[in-house]
Design a protein around this motif. Structure first.
Motif, PDB file in Angstrom:
ATOM      1  N   PHE A 154       0.785  -1.297  -0.119  1.00  0.00           N
ATOM      2  CA  PHE A 154       0.048   0.057  -0.141  1.00  0.00           C
ATOM      3  C   PHE A 154       0.951   1.295  -0.103  1.00  0.00           C
ATOM      4  CE2 PHE A 154      -2.283   3.461   2.299  1.00  0.00           C
ATOM      5  CZ  PHE A 154      -3.287   3.548   1.414  1.00  0.00           C
ATOM      6  N   VAL A 155       1.942   1.373   0.953  1.00  0.00           N
ATOM      7  CA  VAL A 155       2.811   2.466   0.940  1.00  0.00           C
ATOM      8  C   VAL A 155       3.596   2.565  -0.451  1.00  0.00           C
ATOM      9  CG1 VAL A 155       4.709   3.387   2.078  1.00  0.00           C
ATOM     10  CG2 VAL A 155       3.039   2.442   3.411  1.00  0.00           C
ATOM     11  N   SER A 156       3.933   1.512  -0.967  1.00  0.00           N
ATOM     12  CA  SER A 156       4.674   1.611  -2.445  1.00  0.00           C
ATOM     13  C   SER A 156       3.711   2.054  -3.404  1.00  0.00           C
ATOM     14  CB  SER A 156       5.271   0.073  -2.698  1.00  0.00           C
ATOM     15  OG  SER A 156       6.058  -0.184  -1.743  1.00  0.00           O
ATOM     16  N   ARG A 157       2.527   1.845  -3.331  1.00  0.00           N
ATOM     17  CA  ARG A 157       1.658   2.201  -4.414  1.00  0.00           C
ATOM     18  C   ARG A 157       1.386   3.818  -4.300  1.00  0.00           C
ATOM     19  NH1 ARG A 157      -4.082  -0.317  -3.821  1.00  0.00           N
ATOM     20  NH2 ARG A 157      -4.369   1.341  -5.601  1.00  0.00           N
ATOM     21  N   VAL A 158       1.412   4.429  -2.938  1.00  0.00           N
ATOM     22  CA  VAL A 158       1.565   5.774  -2.767  1.00  0.00           C
ATOM     23  C   VAL A 158       2.515   6.545  -3.460  1.00  0.00           C
ATOM     24  CG1 VAL A 158       1.285   7.884  -1.074  1.00  0.00           C
ATOM     25  CG2 VAL A 158      -0.236   5.602  -0.632  1.00  0.00           C
ATOM     26  N   LEU A 159       3.566   5.623  -3.226  1.00  0.00           N
ATOM     27  CA  LEU A 159       4.950   6.461  -3.723  1.00  0.00           C
ATOM     28  C   LEU A 159       5.216   6.128  -5.122  1.00  0.00           C
ATOM     29  CD1 LEU A 159       7.802   7.195  -2.894  1.00  0.00           C
ATOM     30  CD2 LEU A 159       8.506   4.754  -2.210  1.00  0.00           C
ATOM     31  N   GLU A 160       4.601   5.200  -5.809  1.00  0.00           N
ATOM     32  CA  GLU A 160       4.875   4.934  -7.295  1.00  0.00           C
ATOM     33  C   GLU A 160       5.312   5.830  -8.023  1.00  0.00           C
ATOM     34  OE1 GLU A 160       1.421   2.766  -8.681  1.00  0.00           O
ATOM     35  OE2 GLU A 160       2.035   0.916  -7.942  1.00  0.00           O
ATOM     36  N   THR A 161       4.372   7.079  -8.201  1.00  0.00           N
ATOM     37  CA  THR A 161       4.876   8.099  -9.298  1.00  0.00           C
ATOM     38  C   THR A 161       5.912   9.225  -8.780  1.00  0.00           C
ATOM     39  OG1 THR A 161       2.973   9.203  -8.481  1.00  0.00           O
ATOM     40  CG2 THR A 161       2.474   7.977 -10.170  1.00  0.00           C
ATOM     41  N   ALA A 162       6.531   8.952  -7.459  1.00  0.00           N
ATOM     42  CA  ALA A 162       7.028  10.100  -7.075  1.00  0.00           C
ATOM     43  C   ALA A 162       8.400   9.732  -7.361  1.00  0.00           C
ATOM     44  CB  ALA A 162       7.120   9.918  -5.454  1.00  0.00           C
ATOM     45  N   GLY A 163       9.069   8.831  -8.110  1.00  0.00           N
ATOM     46  CA  GLY A 163      10.336   8.726  -8.297  1.00  0.00           C
ATOM     47  C   GLY A 163      11.391   8.745  -7.126  1.00  0.00           C
ATOM     48  N   SER A 164      12.150   9.094  -6.871  1.00  0.00           N
ATOM     49  CA  SER A 164      13.365   9.214  -5.791  1.00  0.00           C
ATOM     50  C   SER A 164      12.921  10.248  -4.542  1.00  0.00           C
ATOM     51  CB  SER A 164      14.551   9.133  -6.063  1.00  0.00           C
ATOM     52  OG  SER A 164      14.750  10.286  -6.908  1.00  0.00           O
ATOM     53  N   ARG A 165      11.806  10.875  -4.746  1.00  0.00           N
ATOM     54  CA  ARG A 165      11.441  12.014  -3.699  1.00  0.00           C
ATOM     55  C   ARG A 165      11.522  11.540  -2.345  1.00  0.00           C
ATOM     56  NH1 ARG A 165       6.802  13.558  -1.084  1.00  0.00           N
ATOM     57  NH2 ARG A 165       6.842  15.853  -0.601  1.00  0.00           N
ATOM     58  N   ARG A 166      12.162  12.283  -1.505  1.00  0.00           N
ATOM     59  CA  ARG A 166      12.101  11.907   0.100  1.00  0.00           C
ATOM     60  C   ARG A 166      11.508  12.744   0.722  1.00  0.00           C
ATOM     61  NH1 ARG A 166      17.422   8.930   1.904  1.00  0.00           N
ATOM     62  NH2 ARG A 166      17.511   7.490   0.611  1.00  0.00           N
TER      63      ARG A 166
END
Length: 166
Positions: A154-166
């Motif tokens: 689930f967390v990865s799905r939120v991150l999917e389009t963010a690339g390497s953003r921190r």
């Protein structure tokens, strides 16, 4: 999960604006967390109604998401949490949404899922329920592993389009 400080948690929030990260209420008992037995860290914000947070390790790094609980309730008698797969009375499961990270989130994209309303999935799969005659400890371990895997996904799905953003 590796031990996290309040600063680690704030900087891990992948879908939070700078203001969201600053206003985030980290539980006071974070210093007492048993990180060695923690698959992910989740809590409801006591100061902001309807807000919750999940922090999981993704590729060895803490990644967190800001969640918003939907208003209203279900008329169903029971519901199942999509993270821990625990059946709960309907008022103890809520639809949570998370704004996607990066440009997608800025354009209004979000994802949602049904989660235990108090975000207690980590504890729910560990409850000392009596084992059924044909159930073995390995089945409890599978539930724990499944909950961790679904939470990380689930967390990865939120991150999917963010690339390497921190």
């Amino acid at each position: 999960m590796r031990p996290l400080t309040e600063d680690d948690i704030r900087s891990a929030m992948i879908n939070a604006s700078p203001d969201d990260a600053r206003l985030l209420t980290v539980p006071a008992d974070v210093v007492l967390a048993d990180w060695d037995h923690m698959d992910f860290y989740a809590w409801r914000d006591p100061r902001t109604r309807g807000r919750g947070y999940i922090v999981a390790e993704i590729d060895g790094e803490p990644r967190g998401v800001v969640l918003r609980a939907a208003d209203g309730s279900s008329h169903a008698r029971a519901s199942m949490c999509n993270l821990c797969h625990t059946m709960q009375p309907a008022d103890q499961v809520a639809l949570f949404s998370a704004r996607k990270a990066g440009d997608a989130g800025e354009h209004g994209d979000s994802i949602g899922t049904y989660i235990c309303a108090d975000l207690s999935c980590h504890e729910n799969v560990r409850l000392a329920a009596p084992l059924a005659p044909n159930e073995i400890r390995a089945s409890v371990d599978r539930r724990i592993d499944g909950t961790r895997t679904r939470t990380e996904a689930f967390v990865s799905r939120v991150l999917e389009t963010a690339g390497s953003r921190r």
